[in-house]
Enzyme design. Structure first.
Site, mmCIF file in Angstrom:
data_model
loop_
_atom_site.group_PDB
_atom_site.id
_atom_site.type_symbol
_atom_site.label_atom_id
_atom_site.label_comp_id
_atom_site.label_asym_id
_atom_site.label_seq_id
_atom_site.Cartn_x
_atom_site.Cartn_y
_atom_site.Cartn_z
ATOM 1 N N LYS A 78 11.135 65.742 -31.069
ATOM 2 C CA LYS A 78 10.702 66.756 -30.110
ATOM 3 C C LYS A 78 11.836 67.736 -29.841
ATOM 4 O O LYS A 78 13.013 67.379 -29.897
ATOM 5 C CB LYS A 78 10.268 66.101 -28.793
ATOM 6 C CG LYS A 78 9.077 65.165 -28.924
ATOM 7 C CD LYS A 78 8.720 64.561 -27.581
ATOM 8 C CE LYS A 78 7.525 63.625 -27.706
ATOM 9 N NZ LYS A 78 7.167 63.001 -26.405
ATOM 10 N N SER A 118 12.545 68.289 -40.195
ATOM 11 C CA SER A 118 13.930 68.122 -39.754
ATOM 12 C C SER A 118 14.895 68.824 -40.698
ATOM 13 O O SER A 118 15.878 69.454 -40.256
ATOM 14 C CB SER A 118 14.278 66.637 -39.674
ATOM 15 O OG SER A 118 13.521 65.975 -38.680
ATOM 16 N N ASP A 141 5.430 58.998 -44.507
ATOM 17 C CA ASP A 141 4.345 59.770 -45.119
ATOM 18 C C ASP A 141 4.582 60.027 -46.606
ATOM 19 O O ASP A 141 3.646 60.356 -47.332
ATOM 20 C CB ASP A 141 4.178 61.116 -44.409
ATOM 21 C CG ASP A 141 4.094 60.959 -42.898
ATOM 22 O OD1 ASP A 141 3.478 59.978 -42.447
ATOM 23 O OD2 ASP A 141 4.640 61.805 -42.178
ATOM 24 N N ARG A 176 -18.870 41.747 -41.881
ATOM 25 C CA ARG A 176 -18.685 43.028 -41.219
ATOM 26 C C ARG A 176 -18.049 44.066 -42.136
ATOM 27 O O ARG A 176 -17.474 43.736 -43.170
ATOM 28 C CB ARG A 176 -17.767 42.865 -39.999
ATOM 29 C CG ARG A 176 -18.438 42.258 -38.793
ATOM 30 C CD ARG A 176 -17.442 42.072 -37.665
ATOM 31 N NE ARG A 176 -18.123 41.566 -36.467
ATOM 32 C CZ ARG A 176 -17.557 40.787 -35.564
ATOM 33 N NH1 ARG A 176 -16.306 40.391 -35.711
ATOM 34 N NH2 ARG A 176 -18.237 40.388 -34.506
ATOM 35 N N HIS A 283 1.998 52.665 -34.680
ATOM 36 C CA HIS A 283 3.454 52.578 -34.859
ATOM 37 C C HIS A 283 3.937 51.252 -35.423
ATOM 38 O O HIS A 283 5.126 51.110 -35.716
ATOM 39 C CB HIS A 283 4.145 52.892 -33.530
ATOM 40 C CG HIS A 283 4.080 54.338 -33.157
ATOM 41 N ND1 HIS A 283 2.932 54.931 -32.686
ATOM 42 C CD2 HIS A 283 5.007 55.320 -33.246
ATOM 43 C CE1 HIS A 283 3.166 56.213 -32.460
ATOM 44 N NE2 HIS A 283 4.407 56.484 -32.799
#
Length: 359
Positions: A78, A118, A141, A176, A283
């Site tokens: 951030k 970055s 990623d 399922r 995470h």
């Protein structure tokens, strides 16, 4: 041994497994040159502080880092220093504070460990502030251009694969459809890789448009074939049926990708195709002990980055290509976004195994 140097190392952006092995490798390799390494706390925020928040890293303390997850230096994803959010809601350019911190510490070079975002910021700081910068790519990623491997990807993929291994049994027990939502930002590398390794039946990635009707038809086809359960892996950037990005807002008001697994579950249930459950790894994919491959890649990158400084080669990033560490210009590495090739080996492999990709 040559002139004694003082180099800095910082980790920037989202955390991942393998960062501590990188730091360890930088320190141990620098020690062979007789250099001192300063670890910068909380990425560029540490340089913004007055005095700068930095710690001398002792080679004798490095061995426990090889198997430690996260980053001992801390990190942040951030606050762009060129438009830094202030308490009053305004944006301020604080780049000069960060540049001043670099020079205040008396650094001869900086090793920045981060993703493409970055790296773009660090390169701009380096150019503006006359830094000697070397980059190391890290991101779960695996979307940094040029390099085949980024630090953190292998561990994240292993965690997603282990989740699939476990979900097979509970899905089979209750007949399922279980949907596993994985990270990856705008790329489907974790989803397609874990889907293949973990034996998923359907994998949805942002690079390949999907049809919900066809996905439901595939689930019904499996039921008619006597296959009582199905596992679906979906990357977080896969869009809704209507083509919109699906996001969630956290307690701090930040909007991020997430929720597509639940969206798909509701759509499948509405069509009365199957009983579904959703698992969102989130995470968990960033944490834990780094895999042997991430330790290996991180160690190789750390050594190579220090060697670039010794050779006086800056504004470059180390990459993994054809089982070798190769350095390239940072601008070239971040100019090419690396998503999943819809016609590449992984997609061909998935199709060849009968994994349905939604199209």
């Amino acid at each position: 041994m040559g002139e004694r140097k003082r180099i800095g190392v910082l980790t920037s952006g989202g955390d991942c497994a393998g960062l501590n092995p990188v730091i360890r490798s930088v320190v141990l390799r620098a020690d062979t040159y007789g250099w001192e390494v300063l670890g910068i706390r909380q990425a560029t925020h540490g340089l913004m502080s007055d005095p700068p928040q930095a710690t001398v890293l002792n080679p004798k303390d490095m061995n426990p880092l090889l198997t430690a997850g996260g980053t001992m230096l801390g990190t942040t994803n951030k606050g762009n220093p060129f438009a830094f959010p202030m308490a009053d809601g305004t944006l301020e350019d604080r780049s000069e504070e960060i540049i001043r911190g670099y020079h205040q510490l008396g650094l001869d070079a900086m090793i920045g460990v981060g993703g493409d975002g970055s790296m773009a910021i660090l390169r701009k700081l380096a150019q503006q502030g006359n830094w000697n910068l070397v980059g190391i790519p890290k991101t779960i990623d695996n979307d940094v251009g040029v390099t085949e491997r980024s630090v953190g990807f292998d561990t994240a993929m292993n965690i997603a694969t282990e989740a699939l291994d476990r979900l097979h049994f509970t899905a089979a027990s209750h007949s399922r459809v279980i949907i596993l939502e994985v990270m990856g930002r705008d790329a489907g590398h974790i989803a397609i890789s874990a889907g293949i390794a973990g034996g998923a039946n359907i994998v949805l990635i942002p690079e390949i448009p999907y049809s919900l009707d066809k996905v439901c038809a595939k689930l019904k086809e499996r039921q008619e074939q006597g296959k009582t359960y199905s596992l679906i892996v979906v990357a977080e950037a896969v869009k809704s049926v209507g083509g919109e990005a699906i996001t969630v807002t956290d307690g701090g008001g930040e909007c991020r990708l997430g929720g597509v697994g639940q969206h798909l579950s509701e759509q499948i249930c509405d069509r009365q195709v199957a009983d579904t459950r959703v698992t969102v790894l989130g995470h968990v994919q960033r944490g834990g002990i780094p895999s042997p491959l991430d330790r290996l890649i991180g160690s190789a990158f750390g050594v190579a980055a220090v060697d670039l400084i010794a050779a006086g080669e800056f504004d470059r990033i180390v990459t993994w290509q054809n089982r070798k560490v190769v350095s390239v210009a940072i601008k070239d590495a971040i100019a090419h976004y690396r998503d999943v090739d819809p016609y590449g080996t992984l997609v061909k492999t998935a199709r060849g195994l009968g994994i349905y990709l939604g199209d």
